[in-house]
Design a protein around this motif. Sequence first.
Motif, PDB file in Angstrom:
ATOM      1  N   UNK A   1      79.164   8.689  52.698  1.00  8.26           N
ATOM      2  CA  UNK A   1      78.670   8.794  54.174  1.00  8.26           C
ATOM      3  C   UNK A   1      77.635   7.818  54.762  1.00  8.26           C
ATOM      4  N   UNK A   2      76.911   7.586  55.629  1.00  8.13           N
ATOM      5  CA  UNK A   2      76.156   6.490  56.484  1.00  8.13           C
ATOM      6  C   UNK A   2      75.155   7.438  55.754  1.00  8.13           C
ATOM      7  N   UNK A   3      74.074   6.618  55.324  1.00  7.05           N
ATOM      8  CA  UNK A   3      72.969   7.362  55.184  1.00  7.05           C
ATOM      9  C   UNK A   3      71.482   6.455  55.245  1.00  7.05           C
ATOM     10  N   UNK A   4      70.737   6.601  55.804  1.00  7.17           N
ATOM     11  CA  UNK A   4      68.865   5.951  55.862  1.00  7.17           C
ATOM     12  C   UNK A   4      68.372   5.625  53.942  1.00  7.17           C
ATOM     13  N   UNK A   5      67.750   4.316  53.473  1.00  8.01           N
ATOM     14  CA  UNK A   5      67.604   4.802  52.285  1.00  8.01           C
ATOM     15  C   UNK A   5      65.668   3.906  52.646  1.00  8.01           C
ATOM     16  N   UNK A   6      65.128   4.210  52.343  1.00  6.20           N
ATOM     17  CA  UNK A   6      63.831   3.442  52.655  1.00  6.20           C
ATOM     18  C   UNK A   6      63.047   3.667  51.274  1.00  6.20           C
TER      19      UNK A   6
END
Length: 238
Positions: free
Chosen positions: A164-169
């Motif tokens: 699933x799409x997620x944010x990586x920072x």
Amino acid sequence: MDELEFRRQLYTNPRNRSEALLQEARRNNKNKKLYDDMQQLENKLEQALNVEVPDGLAERLMLRQSFDDSRQQYRRKSRWQIAIAASIAFALGLSTSLFHWQQQAADMGQLALQHVYEEMPYTSGVDEQPSLQTINAKLARYGASFEQLPGKVVYVNHCAYAGSPALHMVMKGKMGSNINVFVVPKSTELKTVQSFSDKTLHGMVEPLANASLVVVGEMKEPIEKTLHTLTAELNQAI
């Protein structure tokens, strides 16, 4: 498409034939070689799965025949049973592998550690200096935003997290090493944990209104302070 996105899409689906991916593959020899290597690997995997049933497998798998049939009938029956036995063995092996993979992937902490290790060659030494506007634009789909930068951010992008799409920072920690931050949409398929670690990294998970905040850093990094700063600065849509 940058090189990191090219590698992510290629690893996720080596048979991807999108124009953007092919253009990036043709852009330089390094990308072209990686693309070709992945295609060769896929071909080898497909060939490995196409295995003929060994001739002597019947004697090892079947019990004595219950009926005294003719030799011709016995051979026909043997071939059929060989195929069935091989299919069952393959299905059981594949099911077991998938079960163990799903068990591991269902743990949000273990999945985060795996993700960090896979991305390390591409995020180490990176400093894209993303602006607050850029970070908030990517956070918008998860119902969150920052009033101000929560620290020194060197990288931010979308990623695939358990499919699933997620944010990586990526941020710089107090001790100077990278701290990986993930914003993961809520999912019933992922087992939520409060903390996790291995011999090198440790992490924490904080539930948000519409997602989970996952922070992973080296053992020397006080990630509790980073997690507190992030949750304090993060505006969440209710």
